[in-house]
Design a protein around this motif. Structure first.
Motif, PDB file in Angstrom:
ATOM      1  N   ALA A  55       0.826  -1.209   0.000  1.00 31.12           N
ATOM      2  CA  ALA A  55       0.000   0.000   0.000  1.00 31.12           C
ATOM      3  C   ALA A  55       0.863   1.264   0.000  1.00 31.12           C
ATOM      4  O   ALA A  55       0.482   2.278  -0.598  1.00 31.12           O
ATOM      5  CB  ALA A  55      -0.923   0.003   1.220  1.00 31.12           C
ATOM      6  N   ASP A  56       2.043   1.176   0.619  1.00 33.26           N
ATOM      7  CA  ASP A  56       2.956   2.323   0.688  1.00 33.26           C
ATOM      8  C   ASP A  56       3.885   2.424  -0.522  1.00 33.26           C
ATOM      9  O   ASP A  56       4.741   3.314  -0.577  1.00 33.26           O
ATOM     10  CB  ASP A  56       3.814   2.249   1.960  1.00 33.26           C
ATOM     11  N   GLY A  57       3.757   1.495  -1.466  1.00 32.15           N
ATOM     12  CA  GLY A  57       4.597   1.532  -2.663  1.00 32.15           C
ATOM     13  C   GLY A  57       6.029   1.056  -2.436  1.00 32.15           C
ATOM     14  O   GLY A  57       6.909   1.321  -3.257  1.00 32.15           O
ATOM     15  N   LYS A  58       6.259   0.320  -1.350  1.00 31.37           N
ATOM     16  CA  LYS A  58       7.613  -0.163  -1.047  1.00 31.37           C
ATOM     17  C   LYS A  58       7.885  -1.534  -1.659  1.00 31.37           C
ATOM     18  O   LYS A  58       9.037  -1.921  -1.828  1.00 31.37           O
ATOM     19  CB  LYS A  58       7.860  -0.231   0.463  1.00 31.37           C
ATOM     20  N   VAL A  59       6.815  -2.277  -1.944  1.00 29.68           N
ATOM     21  CA  VAL A  59       6.936  -3.555  -2.646  1.00 29.68           C
ATOM     22  C   VAL A  59       5.820  -3.637  -3.685  1.00 29.68           C
ATOM     23  O   VAL A  59       4.804  -2.938  -3.586  1.00 29.68           O
ATOM     24  CB  VAL A  59       6.845  -4.793  -1.703  1.00 29.68           C
ATOM     25  N   THR A  60       6.052  -4.478  -4.660  1.00 28.91           N
ATOM     26  CA  THR A  60       4.996  -4.815  -5.618  1.00 28.91           C
ATOM     27  C   THR A  60       4.694  -6.299  -5.425  1.00 28.91           C
ATOM     28  O   THR A  60       5.502  -7.051  -4.874  1.00 28.91           O
ATOM     29  CB  THR A  60       5.427  -4.556  -7.073  1.00 28.91           C
ATOM     30  N   VAL A  61       3.526  -6.702  -5.886  1.00 28.89           N
ATOM     31  CA  VAL A  61       3.139  -8.108  -5.770  1.00 28.89           C
ATOM     32  C   VAL A  61       2.566  -8.568  -7.107  1.00 28.89           C
ATOM     33  O   VAL A  61       1.901  -7.806  -7.803  1.00 28.89           O
ATOM     34  CB  VAL A  61       2.124  -8.317  -4.615  1.00 28.89           C
ATOM     35  N   ARG A  62       2.905  -9.768  -7.457  1.00 24.55           N
ATOM     36  CA  ARG A  62       2.335 -10.381  -8.655  1.00 24.55           C
ATOM     37  C   ARG A  62       1.863 -11.791  -8.277  1.00 24.55           C
ATOM     38  O   ARG A  62       2.393 -12.397  -7.346  1.00 24.55           O
ATOM     39  CB  ARG A  62       3.346 -10.438  -9.788  1.00 24.55           C
ATOM     40  N   GLU A  63       0.869 -12.260  -8.986  1.00 27.63           N
ATOM     41  CA  GLU A  63       0.382 -13.611  -8.739  1.00 27.63           C
ATOM     42  C   GLU A  63       0.962 -14.544  -9.787  1.00 27.63           C
ATOM     43  O   GLU A  63       0.979 -14.215 -10.972  1.00 27.63           O
ATOM     44  CB  GLU A  63      -1.141 -13.660  -8.766  1.00 27.63           C
ATOM     45  N   GLU A  64       1.431 -15.678  -9.324  1.00 32.10           N
ATOM     46  CA  GLU A  64       1.942 -16.712 -10.219  1.00 32.10           C
ATOM     47  C   GLU A  64       1.030 -17.912 -10.109  1.00 32.10           C
ATOM     48  O   GLU A  64       0.775 -18.404  -9.008  1.00 32.10           O
ATOM     49  CB  GLU A  64       3.372 -17.113  -9.838  1.00 32.10           C
ATOM     50  N   GLN A  65       0.539 -18.356 -11.258  1.00 37.92           N
ATOM     51  CA  GLN A  65      -0.334 -19.525 -11.290  1.00 37.92           C
ATOM     52  C   GLN A  65       0.492 -20.781 -11.035  1.00 37.92           C
ATOM     53  O   GLN A  65       1.642 -20.881 -11.462  1.00 37.92           O
ATOM     54  CB  GLN A  65      -1.048 -19.624 -12.636  1.00 37.92           C
ATOM     55  N   GLN A  66      -0.113 -21.721 -10.313  1.00 35.34           N
ATOM     56  CA  GLN A  66       0.526 -23.006 -10.044  1.00 35.34           C
ATOM     57  C   GLN A  66      -0.439 -24.101 -10.481  1.00 35.34           C
ATOM     58  O   GLN A  66      -1.634 -23.997 -10.240  1.00 35.34           O
ATOM     59  CB  GLN A  66       0.837 -23.168  -8.552  1.00 35.34           C
ATOM     60  N   HIS A  67       0.081 -25.122 -11.086  1.00 29.32           N
ATOM     61  CA  HIS A  67      -0.754 -26.218 -11.560  1.00 29.32           C
ATOM     62  C   HIS A  67      -1.369 -26.970 -10.377  1.00 29.32           C
ATOM     63  O   HIS A  67      -0.667 -27.475  -9.521  1.00 29.32           O
ATOM     64  CB  HIS A  67       0.072 -27.183 -12.428  1.00 29.32           C
ATOM     65  N   GLY A  68      -2.689 -26.985 -10.327  1.00 32.04           N
ATOM     66  CA  GLY A  68      -3.403 -27.712  -9.290  1.00 32.04           C
ATOM     67  C   GLY A  68      -3.376 -27.070  -7.909  1.00 32.04           C
ATOM     68  O   GLY A  68      -3.780 -27.694  -6.937  1.00 32.04           O
ATOM     69  N   LYS A  69      -2.899 -25.849  -7.819  1.00 31.92           N
ATOM     70  CA  LYS A  69      -2.834 -25.140  -6.536  1.00 31.92           C
ATOM     71  C   LYS A  69      -3.316 -23.716  -6.743  1.00 31.92           C
ATOM     72  O   LYS A  69      -3.315 -23.218  -7.867  1.00 31.92           O
ATOM     73  CB  LYS A  69      -1.391 -25.085  -6.018  1.00 31.92           C
ATOM     74  N   PRO A  70      -3.660 -23.042  -5.650  1.00 34.65           N
ATOM     75  CA  PRO A  70      -4.011 -21.624  -5.786  1.00 34.65           C
ATOM     76  C   PRO A  70      -2.787 -20.815  -6.247  1.00 34.65           C
ATOM     77  O   PRO A  70      -1.644 -21.217  -6.019  1.00 34.65           O
ATOM     78  CB  PRO A  70      -4.416 -21.206  -4.375  1.00 34.65           C
ATOM     79  N   ALA A  71      -3.048 -19.685  -6.871  1.00 37.11           N
ATOM     80  CA  ALA A  71      -1.960 -18.804  -7.301  1.00 37.11           C
ATOM     81  C   ALA A  71      -1.195 -18.340  -6.068  1.00 37.11           C
ATOM     82  O   ALA A  71      -1.753 -18.172  -4.990  1.00 37.11           O
ATOM     83  CB  ALA A  71      -2.520 -17.610  -8.064  1.00 37.11           C
ATOM     84  N   ARG A  72       0.088 -18.133  -6.240  1.00 38.23           N
ATOM     85  CA  ARG A  72       0.898 -17.647  -5.128  1.00 38.23           C
ATOM     86  C   ARG A  72       1.282 -16.207  -5.387  1.00 38.23           C
ATOM     87  O   ARG A  72       1.480 -15.790  -6.532  1.00 38.23           O
ATOM     88  CB  ARG A  72       2.124 -18.516  -4.896  1.00 38.23           C
TER      89      ARG A  72
END
Length: 183
Positions: A50-67
């Motif tokens: 929220a403070d712009g100090k990190v970014t986050v991306r989602e990576e899809q995983q086969h048979g699992k929730p995205a991380r």
């Protein structure tokens, strides 16, 4: 060191998930600086995002929730380095072994002997872990702190070897009144 700073510190070495940050803070190169639970890591990461100090991306995983994978931003790196320039808090040291040693006169020599042996084995295991660390660049502070840690562990081990009998002798006065201790 705050959990926020610990997360930023870990992310300076590369992108990581919250799970990887936790693992690095409990078992990896950052396990010597501060403790961080999942319950503190994820809120810290959310605030950092929220403070712009990190970014986050989602990576899809086969048979699992995205991380979710976190990356430090330049602003995050600047904040982290600025936090290192502030006066540090005193080092903390907590030891269940020292609590046992404090009550040696109430526990008896057998309990103290076992506690000393366990503590020596723990130190030897920790020394082994520290001696296995490798370094991409031997000029880094990381190598220096590892060598400092090894020196501290060796000194602690030497003290236990040289003075462990003193603690056992203190406990011998409690031999007849010693409680039965569970292993």
């Amino acid at each position: 060191m705050s959990v926020r700073s610990l997360c930023l510190a870990i992310l300076t070495f590369g992108d990581a998930t919250g799970y990887e940050i936790r693992k690095e803070s409990t078992e990896g190169r950052f396990s010597y600086f501060d403790d961080a639970s999942y319950g503190s890591i994820y809120p810290a990461l959310a605030r950092l995002e929220a403070d712009g100090k990190v970014t986050v991306r989602e990576e899809q995983q086969h048979g699992k929730p995205a991380r979710k994978v976190y990356s430090i931003t330049e602003a995050g790196r600047d904040e982290f380095l600025a936090s290192l320039c502030e006066p540090q808090a005193p080092d903390t040291f907590k030891s269940p072994f020292l609590l046992i040693a404090m009550y040696a006169s109430d526990l008896g020599p057998d309990v103290i002997r076992r506690a000393l042996d366990r503590r020596k084995q723990q130190i030897l295991a920790e020394l082994g872990k520290m001696q296995e660390f490798g370094y991409d660049d031997p000029r880094t502070g990381e190598r220096w702190i590892n060598e400092y840690g090894i020196a501290c562990m060796k000194l602690t081990l030497a003290y236990l070897e040289e003075h462990g009998d003193d603690l056992i002798n203190i406990a011998k006065g409690a031999d007849k009144a010693a409680p039965v201790a569970a292993e």
